[in-house]
Design a protein around this motif. Sequence first.
Motif, PDB file in Angstrom:
ATOM      1  N   MET A 142     -19.349   3.592   4.961  1.00  0.00           N
ATOM      2  CA  MET A 142     -18.500   3.862   3.805  1.00  0.00           C
ATOM      3  C   MET A 142     -18.581   2.685   2.838  1.00  0.00           C
ATOM      4  O   MET A 142     -18.642   1.537   3.255  1.00  0.00           O
ATOM      5  CB  MET A 142     -17.046   4.083   4.257  1.00  0.00           C
ATOM      6  N   SER A 143     -18.573   2.958   1.531  1.00  0.00           N
ATOM      7  CA  SER A 143     -18.668   1.883   0.548  1.00  0.00           C
ATOM      8  C   SER A 143     -17.368   1.090   0.500  1.00  0.00           C
ATOM      9  O   SER A 143     -16.283   1.601   0.818  1.00  0.00           O
ATOM     10  CB  SER A 143     -18.973   2.454  -0.840  1.00  0.00           C
ATOM     11  N   ILE A 144     -17.486  -0.160   0.086  1.00  0.00           N
ATOM     12  CA  ILE A 144     -16.312  -1.010  -0.068  1.00  0.00           C
ATOM     13  C   ILE A 144     -15.375  -0.414  -1.107  1.00  0.00           C
ATOM     14  O   ILE A 144     -14.154  -0.431  -0.950  1.00  0.00           O
ATOM     15  CB  ILE A 144     -16.747  -2.428  -0.462  1.00  0.00           C
ATOM     16  N   HIS A 145     -15.971   0.142  -2.164  1.00  0.00           N
ATOM     17  CA  HIS A 145     -15.184   0.769  -3.219  1.00  0.00           C
ATOM     18  C   HIS A 145     -14.296   1.865  -2.649  1.00  0.00           C
ATOM     19  O   HIS A 145     -13.083   1.922  -2.925  1.00  0.00           O
ATOM     20  CB  HIS A 145     -16.150   1.343  -4.268  1.00  0.00           C
ATOM     21  N   THR A 146     -14.863   2.731  -1.805  1.00  0.00           N
ATOM     22  CA  THR A 146     -14.104   3.843  -1.214  1.00  0.00           C
ATOM     23  C   THR A 146     -13.016   3.327  -0.282  1.00  0.00           C
ATOM     24  O   THR A 146     -11.866   3.794  -0.314  1.00  0.00           O
ATOM     25  CB  THR A 146     -15.052   4.784  -0.447  1.00  0.00           C
ATOM     26  N   GLU A 147     -13.365   2.332   0.547  1.00  0.00           N
ATOM     27  CA  GLU A 147     -12.382   1.793   1.493  1.00  0.00           C
ATOM     28  C   GLU A 147     -11.243   1.084   0.776  1.00  0.00           C
ATOM     29  O   GLU A 147     -10.080   1.168   1.187  1.00  0.00           O
ATOM     30  CB  GLU A 147     -13.062   0.838   2.474  1.00  0.00           C
ATOM     31  N   LEU A 148     -11.555   0.378  -0.297  1.00  0.00           N
ATOM     32  CA  LEU A 148     -10.511  -0.339  -1.016  1.00  0.00           C
ATOM     33  C   LEU A 148      -9.553   0.631  -1.695  1.00  0.00           C
ATOM     34  O   LEU A 148      -8.336   0.436  -1.681  1.00  0.00           O
ATOM     35  CB  LEU A 148     -11.148  -1.279  -2.046  1.00  0.00           C
ATOM     36  N   LEU A 149     -10.094   1.690  -2.294  1.00  0.00           N
ATOM     37  CA  LEU A 149      -9.233   2.673  -2.950  1.00  0.00           C
ATOM     38  C   LEU A 149      -8.346   3.406  -1.938  1.00  0.00           C
ATOM     39  O   LEU A 149      -7.237   3.823  -2.275  1.00  0.00           O
ATOM     40  CB  LEU A 149     -10.082   3.674  -3.729  1.00  0.00           C
ATOM     41  N   ALA A 150      -8.842   3.550  -0.726  1.00  0.00           N
ATOM     42  CA  ALA A 150      -8.070   4.251   0.304  1.00  0.00           C
ATOM     43  C   ALA A 150      -7.098   3.326   1.038  1.00  0.00           C
ATOM     44  O   ALA A 150      -6.241   3.807   1.796  1.00  0.00           O
ATOM     45  CB  ALA A 150      -9.025   4.879   1.319  1.00  0.00           C
ATOM     46  N   ALA A 151      -7.221   2.024   0.823  1.00  0.00           N
ATOM     47  CA  ALA A 151      -6.391   1.066   1.556  1.00  0.00           C
ATOM     48  C   ALA A 151      -4.932   1.150   1.115  1.00  0.00           C
ATOM     49  O   ALA A 151      -4.644   1.390  -0.065  1.00  0.00           O
ATOM     50  CB  ALA A 151      -6.913  -0.353   1.332  1.00  0.00           C
ATOM     51  N   PRO A 152      -4.004   0.951   2.046  1.00  0.00           N
ATOM     52  CA  PRO A 152      -2.589   0.945   1.676  1.00  0.00           C
ATOM     53  C   PRO A 152      -2.271  -0.274   0.805  1.00  0.00           C
ATOM     54  O   PRO A 152      -2.860  -1.342   0.966  1.00  0.00           O
ATOM     55  CB  PRO A 152      -1.871   0.851   3.026  1.00  0.00           C
ATOM     56  N   LYS A 153      -1.356  -0.086  -0.132  1.00  0.00           N
ATOM     57  CA  LYS A 153      -0.882  -1.206  -0.949  1.00  0.00           C
ATOM     58  C   LYS A 153       0.450  -1.685  -0.380  1.00  0.00           C
ATOM     59  O   LYS A 153       1.435  -0.956  -0.389  1.00  0.00           O
ATOM     60  CB  LYS A 153      -0.735  -0.785  -2.411  1.00  0.00           C
ATOM     61  N   ILE A 154       0.439  -2.918   0.085  1.00  0.00           N
ATOM     62  CA  ILE A 154       1.572  -3.442   0.848  1.00  0.00           C
ATOM     63  C   ILE A 154       2.185  -4.628   0.108  1.00  0.00           C
ATOM     64  O   ILE A 154       1.465  -5.516  -0.359  1.00  0.00           O
ATOM     65  CB  ILE A 154       1.105  -3.880   2.253  1.00  0.00           C
ATOM     66  N   PRO A 155       3.512  -4.681  -0.011  1.00  0.00           N
ATOM     67  CA  PRO A 155       4.152  -5.840  -0.646  1.00  0.00           C
ATOM     68  C   PRO A 155       3.793  -7.136   0.092  1.00  0.00           C
ATOM     69  O   PRO A 155       3.705  -7.158   1.322  1.00  0.00           O
ATOM     70  CB  PRO A 155       5.646  -5.536  -0.534  1.00  0.00           C
ATOM     71  N   LEU A 156       3.604  -8.195  -0.669  1.00  0.00           N
ATOM     72  CA  LEU A 156       3.175  -9.457  -0.064  1.00  0.00           C
ATOM     73  C   LEU A 156       4.172  -9.991   0.972  1.00  0.00           C
ATOM     74  O   LEU A 156       3.783 -10.722   1.881  1.00  0.00           O
ATOM     75  CB  LEU A 156       2.964 -10.505  -1.162  1.00  0.00           C
ATOM     76  N   ARG A 157       5.435  -9.643   0.831  1.00  0.00           N
ATOM     77  CA  ARG A 157       6.410 -10.184   1.789  1.00  0.00           C
ATOM     78  C   ARG A 157       6.118  -9.741   3.221  1.00  0.00           C
ATOM     79  O   ARG A 157       6.579 -10.380   4.173  1.00  0.00           O
ATOM     80  CB  ARG A 157       7.828  -9.783   1.393  1.00  0.00           C
ATOM     81  N   TYR A 158       5.340  -8.659   3.375  1.00  0.00           N
ATOM     82  CA  TYR A 158       4.977  -8.199   4.714  1.00  0.00           C
ATOM     83  C   TYR A 158       3.637  -8.778   5.180  1.00  0.00           C
ATOM     84  O   TYR A 158       3.228  -8.545   6.328  1.00  0.00           O
ATOM     85  CB  TYR A 158       4.901  -6.668   4.747  1.00  0.00           C
ATOM     86  N   LEU A 159       2.964  -9.494   4.305  1.00  0.00           N
ATOM     87  CA  LEU A 159       1.623 -10.001   4.623  1.00  0.00           C
ATOM     88  C   LEU A 159       1.543 -11.525   4.677  1.00  0.00           C
ATOM     89  O   LEU A 159       0.570 -12.063   5.211  1.00  0.00           O
ATOM     90  CB  LEU A 159       0.615  -9.503   3.576  1.00  0.00           C
ATOM     91  N   VAL A 160       2.539 -12.210   4.122  1.00  0.00           N
ATOM     92  CA  VAL A 160       2.508 -13.676   4.097  1.00  0.00           C
ATOM     93  C   VAL A 160       3.887 -14.226   4.439  1.00  0.00           C
ATOM     94  O   VAL A 160       4.895 -13.526   4.351  1.00  0.00           O
ATOM     95  CB  VAL A 160       2.085 -14.226   2.708  1.00  0.00           C
ATOM     96  N   ARG A 161       3.897 -15.508   4.806  1.00  0.00           N
ATOM     97  CA  ARG A 161       5.158 -16.238   4.942  1.00  0.00           C
ATOM     98  C   ARG A 161       5.272 -17.171   3.753  1.00  0.00           C
ATOM     99  O   ARG A 161       4.379 -17.985   3.496  1.00  0.00           O
ATOM    100  CB  ARG A 161       5.185 -17.027   6.258  1.00  0.00           C
ATOM    101  N   PHE A 162       6.356 -17.048   3.011  1.00  0.00           N
ATOM    102  CA  PHE A 162       6.535 -17.855   1.815  1.00  0.00           C
ATOM    103  C   PHE A 162       7.112 -19.232   2.154  1.00  0.00           C
ATOM    104  O   PHE A 162       8.034 -19.361   2.965  1.00  0.00           O
ATOM    105  CB  PHE A 162       7.470 -17.145   0.820  1.00  0.00           C
ATOM    106  N   ASN A 163       6.543 -20.243   1.509  1.00  0.00           N
ATOM    107  CA  ASN A 163       7.031 -21.612   1.593  1.00  0.00           C
ATOM    108  C   ASN A 163       7.397 -22.024   3.017  1.00  0.00           C
ATOM    109  O   ASN A 163       8.564 -22.295   3.332  1.00  0.00           O
ATOM    110  CB  ASN A 163       8.238 -21.794   0.660  1.00  0.00           C
ATOM    111  N   PRO A 164       6.393 -22.053   3.909  1.00  0.00           N
ATOM    112  CA  PRO A 164       6.651 -22.396   5.311  1.00  0.00           C
ATOM    113  C   PRO A 164       7.209 -23.806   5.450  1.00  0.00           C
ATOM    114  O   PRO A 164       6.905 -24.702   4.663  1.00  0.00           O
ATOM    115  CB  PRO A 164       5.271 -22.275   5.966  1.00  0.00           C
ATOM    116  N   ARG A 165       8.012 -24.011   6.488  1.00  0.00           N
ATOM    117  CA  ARG A 165       8.586 -25.329   6.748  1.00  0.00           C
ATOM    118  C   ARG A 165       7.499 -26.282   7.251  1.00  0.00           C
ATOM    119  O   ARG A 165       6.521 -25.854   7.869  1.00  0.00           O
ATOM    120  CB  ARG A 165       9.692 -25.226   7.804  1.00  0.00           C
TER     121      ARG A 165
END
Length: 404
Positions: free
Chosen positions: A1-24
């Motif tokens: 499958m092309s990257i273009h197709t996979e990217l368009l099909a990928a879920p769009k997720i808020p960054l708060r679920y993908l990163v930790r902000f300002n780690p201690r």
Amino acid sequence: MSIHTELLAAPKIPLRYLVRFNPRPTATKSDESCYLPMEAISQFGAVDFSRMRPTSELAQGYSFLADGDVAYAKVTPCFENGKGLRATALPGGHAFATTEVTVMRPSSVLDSRYLAWILQSADFRAPGEAHMSGAGGLKRVPESYAARFRVPRPNLDVQRAIVDYLDRETAQIDAFIAKNEELITLLTERRAAAVNAPFAVQRPNTRLQHACEAIVDCPHTTPEIDDDGDFEAVRTASVRDGVYVPGQGLTVSEATWRSRNGSLGPRPGDVLFTREAPAGEACMVPSGEICLGQRMVLLRIDSAKADGQFLLWQLYSREVQSYFELAANGSTVTNIRLPLLRSAPIWLPSLEEQRSISGQVAEQVGAIDDAIGIARRGIALARERRAALISAAVTGKIDVGVAA
């Protein structure tokens, strides 16, 4: 499958679920740690790791980064300028940065290089500018904006393929930009030499005050802004490299214009001078519909003795600039006070010779400025191309290849 197709099909997720902000900060045994003020951070490029400070001084009150973290500048104008970094090869594996950056620590499903490209995209930056808030000209992008920002999250192989594509394509654009920046540096040096040449072989025979009817300091108050006004209070940002820069001043009313000018308002043929922030810049008065903003000085030229453009060029000569530097005891000139400016040594030949020299310098500088302008436009177009490429690649608007 092309990257273009996979990217368009990928879920769009808020960054708060993908990163930790300002780690201690994590525990470190290092007596010293790297410190990153804003000036050490570029536009997701080279980072200056040379500043080391006692860890005990940095452990409280600074933003902590470890290798693999990604950060962006959140304050104006650094956010608009695209400042940020992906932390790699930090001294001791960590650093402390200015609190004017927002730090993100990606989870295992998000490649830090992919995140860095996302943060450089217009899709992230343009809405970010709209969300900036604050007072007094100091605005910041709230963390809540980044936390809600939705990121396409394809699998790691697709993320890495996008990163590889952008690394390869932007390297060519960056090389073009770097060559043009080198050219501008060389042309700027040539410009300074052309300006200085007529004055290098002459000895001063008078002081600046004797070529002027008056040297007038600005009112030490901030002009009242009137968005509907027809006049401009010129600021230091309005003056660069001997040229007036339109649109950098404050719009004011006729009443404010009259009040700030008094009986000695700027007129064509006079010279504007910046006495600080930065000190030592000058330009010709563009029109009579301006007044002095803060940190500005007006040189009311005595037209019977001096040509304003000739004096302008001379203010940029090594003789005059060295005089300012010597008065500052060799340190960076931050403030040129009026007594110092009035006493600046200058060479004042006949008016006829002044005008002849001024015309020759203007011709040489004009040709150099044209070449600099071409290089700057090339850089601007390349940066636009780079920004468009990044946004297209991370949003699936272009196909960057086939997934592994």
